[in-house]
Design an enzyme around this catalytic site. Structure first.
Site, PDB file in Angstrom:
ATOM      1  CG  ASN A 277      -2.104   0.951   1.041  1.00  0.00           C
ATOM      2  OD1 ASN A 277      -2.007   1.939   0.334  1.00  0.00           O
ATOM      3  ND2 ASN A 277      -3.207   0.671   1.703  1.00  0.00           N
ATOM      4  CG  ASP A 278       1.788   2.981   3.723  1.00  0.00           C
ATOM      5  OD1 ASP A 278       0.741   3.608   3.478  1.00  0.00           O
ATOM      6  OD2 ASP A 278       1.984   2.389   4.797  1.00  0.00           O
ATOM      7  CB  VAL A 279       5.981   0.562  -0.944  1.00  0.00           C
ATOM      8  CG1 VAL A 279       6.560   0.452   0.450  1.00  0.00           C
ATOM      9  CG2 VAL A 279       5.184  -0.684  -1.309  1.00  0.00           C
TER      10      VAL A 279
END
Length: 465
Positions: A393-395
């Site tokens: 997600n964040d990456v």
């Protein structure tokens, strides 16, 4: 028990140190990691055996009891632990290294004659400084690792815990700690010794609580470095050259890895060392409202991928939680048999610790040459037909490039949004560990696949068969 002469023990310690260096060299690549582990095991066996054979050893019963109890606990944990829990296990082990350093420092302070550094409250200046450094770093490592464990295990909120003047307070406490070390050298009082311990324990908490969940891989690497320097400091107290060498190796390699992680997340290296990063801004998390998304099924995903010429798979923590790596490899194998070019893209901080995704893919026997790092594969996304994101997600969040108010702003990401089609496997539209909504979910070229990662992969395998 046979005692070995001092000259022979020095040679054996040197051999052990060389084994540890070779172990670190081997662990630098997944291809040579197994050999690196074997070197590490050999070095530790030589080190423990040599230390146990020193003439200064008095009680083999206690040593054997410690090895049996510790070995039994370690074996049980190793057999029971899930791959998804490795990051918190590493954090817990770091805490034990720090605690051991504190115990050794306390033993040396109260029984200095046993270590040949003086008498009680009459210890040499150099030995006191070495002892204080080991005690302080060990205590910081202990409480810092406990907080990291709590965040990773979900016992403590992964959100940054900040308050006004936090960095100023940490600076004052750091200065106070140095002053206490100077005072201990001059006065050598028990109260000062325990004050150093208490203040260091508090600093360990304060430098980790403001760090957000997205920065946990950097925290793990940083604490690894701290634990090494704690061991190194205590090595001077014990006059043990191997402990000094090993501690320095762990400390320096951890610091290098922290630097690499900082580059991967666009963080300041010195801020990492001081614990002053990750909490400068809050993850607001925009409301989804009535924003349109495209949702698909396993059959849709299978059709799109088998008609593509190139697919890049991006694994993340969601894959680890679902233990979907084996099924994911099956998808890659099937697609490759049908002439599709399949590769895996790994972000430096994907998962909860450095190398987390590499370990999982290696466990599933994914060929090493199919696994590429961010800087190797990012330029290929614009020419890629499908980016298959599974639990990351964040990456992959474009906010890292477009939203200056985001807590992940400036972090290099995998440019999956540049692929012609993005297939995103996720249970829901919930934000990632950093608490930030992913704009990629709402892009025109994104198809969301709402399901458990393993279940979705199994259904895709069936559709491809």
């Amino acid at each position: 028990m046979i005692h070995i002469p001092e000259n022979l023990s020095a040679i054996l310690y040197l051999v052990s140190g060389v084994c540890f260096i070779l172990a670190l060299r081997g662990l630098s690549s997944p291809v040579s990691a197994r050999k690196g582990n074997l070197f590490g095991i050999a070095g530790m066996v030589i080190a423990v055996g040599t230390t146990a054979a020193l003439p200064a050893v008095l009680s083999y019963e206690v040593i054997i009891a410690g090895i049996v109890i510790g070995g039994a606990i370690g074996t049980l944990i190793a057999r029971k632990i899930e791959m998804t829990a490795l990051p918190q296990l590493v954090a817990a082990f770091h805490s034990l290294v720090g605690l051991a350093a504190c115990f050794v420092a306390a033993a040396a302070f109260y029984r200095p004659e046993a270590y040949g550094i003086g008498r009680f409250l009459d210890i040499g200046t150099a030995s006191l400084i070495e002892m204080s450094v080991g005690l302080a770093i060990g205590a910081v490592t202990f409480t810092g690792s406990i907080i990291a464990f709590g965040k990773l295990q979900g016992l403590i909120s992964g959100a940054p815990l900040v308050f006004p003047g936090q960095h100023f307070l940490n600076a004052i406490l750091g200065i106070g700690l140095v002053a206490l070390v100077v005072l201990l050298v001059q006065v050598q009082s028990e109260a000062t010794f325990w004050s150093i311990l208490a203040l260091s324990l508090l600093i360990g908490v304060l430098i980790i609580v403001p760090i957000g969940g997205a920065d946990m891989p950097v925290v793990i690497s940083m604490l690894n470095s701290y634990s090494g320097w704690a061991a190194c400091g205590i090595g001077f107290t014990l006059s043990n050259s191997l402990l000094i060498i090993t501690g320095a190796l762990v400390g320096s390699s951890g610091a290098i890895l922290s630097y690499i992680m900082c580059k991967g997340m666009n963080r300041s290296f010195f801020s990492v060392i001081l614990g002053g990063f990750g909490g400068e801004s809050e993850a607001a998390g925009a409301s989804h409202g009535d924003r349109a998304i495209k949702s698909g099924s396993a059959e849709d995903a299978a059709f799109i991928m088998e008609n593509a010429s190139s697919v890049i798979i991006v694994p993340g923590y969601g894959m680890a939680v679902a233990q979907a790596q084996h099924t994911l490899r099956e998808i890659g194998d099937i697609l490759r048999q049908r002439g599709v070019r399949v590769r895996y893209a790994i972000h430096p901080v994907a998962g909860r610790m450095p190398g987390h995704m590499n370990v999982l893919l290696a466990e599933a026997n994914v060929p090493y040459d199919h696994v590429l790092e961010l800087e190797e594969i990012n330029r290929d996304f614009p020419q890629t037909d499908v980016a298959f994101v599974i639990g990351a997600n964040d990456v992959t969040n474009p906010a890292a490039k477009t939203d200056p108010t985001s807590p992940i702003y400036g972090m290099p990401i995998l440019d999956v949004e540049n692929a012609r089609t993005v297939l995103f496997v996720k249970r829901s539209l919930a934000s990632g560990y950093a608490g930030v909504d992913n704009e990629l979910f709402f892009r025109d070229n994104t198809m969301m696949l709402f399901a458990d990662a393993k279940k979705m992969c199994e259904e895709i395998v069936i559709s491809l068969s």
